[in-house]
Scaffold this active site. Structure first.
Site, mmCIF file in Angstrom:
data_model
loop_
_atom_site.group_PDB
_atom_site.id
_atom_site.type_symbol
_atom_site.label_atom_id
_atom_site.label_comp_id
_atom_site.label_asym_id
_atom_site.label_seq_id
_atom_site.Cartn_x
_atom_site.Cartn_y
_atom_site.Cartn_z
ATOM 1 N N ASP A 1 -10.996 6.808 9.538
ATOM 2 C CA ASP A 1 -10.694 6.205 8.239
ATOM 3 C C ASP A 1 -11.356 4.833 8.110
ATOM 4 O O ASP A 1 -10.722 3.844 7.711
ATOM 5 C CB ASP A 1 -9.174 6.081 8.051
ATOM 6 N N GLY B 1 0.831 -1.201 0.000
ATOM 7 C CA GLY B 1 0.000 0.000 0.000
ATOM 8 C C GLY B 1 0.855 1.236 0.000
ATOM 9 O O GLY B 1 2.090 1.172 -0.069
#
Length: 619
Positions: A458, A341
Site C-alpha cells: 500500500d 481516516g
C-alpha cells in the site's frame, strides 16, 4: 441419510443444548442477550433493571430512574453499553436537558466508566443584584438559548461546585450531563474562543455521542447465582400479591435459592461436550454425503489467528504493550487530533520520557484483527531511518491503538498534491528528489535488509510521513505480508492496496506473479504522480489532460523536463531521473521492473546511461 433430515437433527441437537438464558433477540441493528432482556415477559432472564424497550422496531431504549436513554451500542465482551439521553428538547439551537443521571452504586447494576466526563448546563440565568461574576474562564454561553428563554444559559466544563454559580447567578435549572471525554473537547474549544459561546448544534452532537456505562453482577445473591453456573433473573408470582422476585435460572429450571446445585456446571459441561461430539459426527456425515453425491467437499473456512494467542507466541519480538488508561494519559484524553481516516483517528501525545508520539486509534476493526497483527508484526521487525518507528500498541477489549513516533510535517500527500500554483506547501525539486530517494531506500530495506522480507502492498503519498527535516518514513503496514527471504512469489487472497497504485499482477496472473515487484509498481506510480503534481508551470493542454499521464510524459519527456526545471540543467537531470525511474517501475510485466536496489542505483547515478524503458504502459 438425506441432507434435510440431517439438518433437522442438527437443529434439534443445538436447541436441546442451549442454556436456559441463551436467547438472543434483535431490535433494528442491535443484538440483545443476557444480562439484558427485551420487553420483559412473565419470567425474565436478565439483571433486574436491565430490561430494554424496542421502539418502532429500530430504537433500543434503556430506562434509568424513569428517564429514557437511547442505546447506541452494547459490548458484551467488555460489559459496556453506550447510551445517550433520548429526551432532549431542541429549541432554536438550544438543547434542553431535563434529568440528572443518578446511579446508586450500592444497588445499581450500572456504573459510569473512566471514559466519561461531565458538562453542567445552567438555563435562564440572571446576575444577582449588586453582584458581578465572570464566567469566561470556565463557561461558554449557549448561543441559541437567550432568544428562547430571555436570559443567558451556559455550558460549564470544569466540574465546579454548583454553589460557585449560585453565588453570582440566579438560574432556573442546572443539569449535569455525562459525555464521552473524547467528545467534550469540542465544547472546551468553544470556551477558548474570544466569543466564549458554543452553538447548540455542537452541544447536540457531543451529547448525542452518548456516554459509557459498565454493568456488573454486584449484588450478593446474583454473584452467588452466576458463580454456581446459573443466570440471574426474576420471576413473576401468580399469587394475590403478584410482583417480581429474584430468581436463579439453572439448567434444570428456575429456583428460589440464590445458588444452583453443586453439579450444575459439571452437568452443563457434560451436555455441551456430548452435544459437540454429536454435532461433529453429523457434520462429518454431511460432508461425506455431499462428497459422495456431488463429488466435492465443502470449502474449508480459513482459520484466522486470534490476536491474543498471536501476541503470546510472538511477544518477545514486539514492542511495549500499553493499557487504554496509558493511552488516555499520554494523549491527555485525546486532546489534540492530528487527522482522521477510514481506519479511525490519530491523536498527538507524549510518553513519560517526554518523547512525542502519534497515537492511531483503530475503529470498526473487522474479523480477527488481521490488519492489526500485520502492522504490529511487520513494523516491529524493522529499524531503518526511512521506516516509521512503532513504540508500542494497546489491545484492551474493543480498544486497539498503535503508538508511533510523531511526524511533525505530516504525510507526503499534503506537500505535493495541491492544485493551487501558489501552494505554500509545495516542495522544491531538490527536496522532492531527496524524498524519492529516501522512500526507495526504505523499500529496499523492507525487501532485502530485514531479517524477514516485508512487502508493503500500500505504497502511496498518504502512507509516507515526513519528520522535522522532511526525511520520509514509510508507514501503515496493515496490508503488509511477511515472507521468507528465499521466497520470490507471494500468495495473497484478493486484491489489496489502493486503486491507482495496485500492480497489474495483483488483479491478474497473466502479468506475472505477486512479489516485491508489486511494491515497485506502486512506488513508480507515486513518483510519477509526485512529479506531475509538483510541476505548476507547465501548460497541460487538452491533449495531455485526456491522455494517460505516464504515456503522455513518455512522449514529451524532454519538453516536460525543461519546462519543469525552469531551464536549470541540474534540476533538469533530477526531474529526468525521477521520470525515467518511474516509467521503469510501472512496466506492465512484473519481471521487466527493476528491484528497489537497482532503483536506488539509478537515482544515485548519472543520467548518461539511463535509458528509457520500452513503451509498454498500462492505461
Amino acid at each position: 441419510m438425506a441432507p434435510s433430515l440431517l439438518l433437522l437433527f442438527l437443529l434439534l441437537a443445538v436447541a436441546n443444548a442451549l442454556p436456559p438464558c441463551s436467547q438472543v433477540v434483535t431490535c433494528g441493528e442491535h443484538v440483545v442477550q443476557y444480562p439484558f432482556s427485551l420487553n420483559s415477559p412473565e419470567s425474565d432472564c436478565s439483571y433486574p433493571g436491565l430490561d430494554l424497550v424496542c421502539e418502532s422496531n429500530t430504537e433500543l431504549i434503556l430506562p434509568i430512574n424513569s428517564h429514557r436513554y437511547r442505546v447506541l451500542s452494547i459490548d458484551y465482551q467488555t460489559h459496556t453499553v453506550v447510551v445517550s439521553d433520548a429526551e432532549v428538547d431542541g429549541h432554536a439551537g438550544c438543547p434542553r436537558f431535563h434529568a440528572n443521571l443518578t446511579i446508586d452504586a450500592t444497588s445499581s447494576w450500572l456504573e459510569l466508566t473512566g471514559s466519561d466526563s461531565f458538562i453542567t448546563f445552567v438555563y435562564n440565568c440572571r446576575e444577582k443584584e449588586n453582584v458581578s461574576i465572570s464566567l469566561s474562564s470556565f463557561a461558554a454561553e449557549l448561543s441559541g438559548c437567550q432568544g428562547y428563554y430571555g436570559n443567558r444559559s451556559y455550558a460549564l466544563v470544569d466540574n465546579m461546585e454548583l454553589d460557585s454559580y449560585e453565588y453570582g447567578l440566579d438560574c432556573e435549572e442546572a443539569v449535569v450531563v455525562p459525555v464521552l471525554d473524547t467528545r467534550k473537547q469540542a465544547v472546551e474549544d468553544a470556551i477558548g474562543t474570544p466569543q466564549r459561546s458554543v452553538n447548540g448544534s455542537i452541544v447536540d452532537d457531543v451529547v448525542r455521542a452518548g456516554f459509557e456505562l459498565i454493568y456488573n453482577a454486584n449484588s450478593y445473591e446474583c454473584g452467588r447465582c452466576e458463580s454456581s453456573g446459573g443466570w440471574c433473573g426474576s420471576w413473576r408470582h401468580n399469587n394475590m400479591h403478584g410482583g417480581m422476585s429474584f430468581t436463579c435460572f439453572c439448567d434444570n429450571g428456575p429456583i428460589e435459592d440464590d445458588r444452583c446445585g453443586r453439579d450444575a456446571r459439571r452437568t452443563r459441561m457434560y451436555i455441551i461436550g456430548s452435544t459437540s461430539c454429536f454435532l461433529s459426527l453429523c457434520l462429518l456425515i454431511l460432508a461425506l454425503f455431499l462428497n459422495f453425491k456431488y463429488g466435492f467437499l465443502p470449502c474449508k473456512p480459513k482459520v484466522k489467528p486470534r490476536i491474543e494467542s498471536f501476541l503470546q507466541k510472538n511477544g518477545n519480538q514486539h514492542t511495549k504493550r500499553y493499557t487504554y488508561a496509558d493511552v488516555k494519559r499520554m494523549t491527555k484524553s485525546f486532546a489534540v487530533k492530528l487527522g482522521q481516516g477510514g481506519f479511525g483517528a490519530v491523536y498527538k501525545g507524549s510518553l513519560s520520557n517526554g518523547c512525542q508520539v502519534a497515537v492511531k486509534m483503530l475503529k470498526d476493526t473487522k474479523g480477527d484483527g488481521e490488519e492489526f497483527m500485520n502492522e504490529v508484526a511487520s513494523i516491529s521487525r524493522t529499524s531503518h531511518v526511512n521506516v516509521v518507528t512503532l513504540f508500542g500498541f494497546c489491545l484492551e477489549g474493543s480498544k486497539r491503538a498503535l503508538i508511533y513516533e510523531y511526524m511533525p510535517n505530516g504525510s507526503l500527500e499534503r506537500y505535493g498534491f495541491s492544485n493551487k500554483k501558489d501552494n505554500e506547501n509545495t516542495l522544491s525539486w531538490d527536496k522532492l528528489f531527496d524524498i524519492v530517494v529516501g522512500i526507495a531506500r526504505g523499500l529496499e530495506y523492507l525487501h532485502r535488509g530485514c531479517n524477514t522480507r516485508i512487502v508493503h502492498f500500500d505504497i502511496k503519498p498518504h502512507n509516507i510521513l515526513l519528520d522535522q527535516d522532511f526525511c520520509p518514513k514509510i508507514s501503515d503496514f496493515g496490508l503488509a505480508k511477511l515472507c521468507l527471504n528465499k521466497e520470490s512469489a507471494i500468495s495473497i487472497c484478493g486484491a489489496r492496496g489502493t486503486i491507482g497504485y495496485i500492480a497489474p499482477e495483483v488483479f491478474s496472473k497473466q502479468f506475472g506473479t505477486v512479489s516485491s515487484k508489486s511494491d515497485v509498481y506502486s512506488y513508480g506510480m507515486m513518483v510519477l504522480e509526485m512529479v506531475g503534481a509538483r510541476d505548476k508551470n507547465i501548460n497541460v493542454d487538452s491533449e495531455a489532460s485526456s491522455q494517460y499521464f505516464p504515456q503522455w510524459i513518455y512522449e514529451h519527456l524532454d519538453e516536460y523536463c525543461i519546462s519543469a526545471s525552469e531551464i536549470n540543467n541540474e534540476t533538469t537531470e533530477l526531474v529526468r531521473k525521477m521520470i525515467v525511474v518511474g516509467l521503469w517501475c510501472i512496466q506492465v510485466i512484473s519481471t521487466d521492473r527493476p528491484t528497489m536496489t537497482r532503483v536506488v542505483e539509478m537515482l544515485e547515478g548519472t543520467t548518461c546511461n539511463l535509458e528509457l524503458p520500452p513503451k509498454v504502459l498500462l492505461s
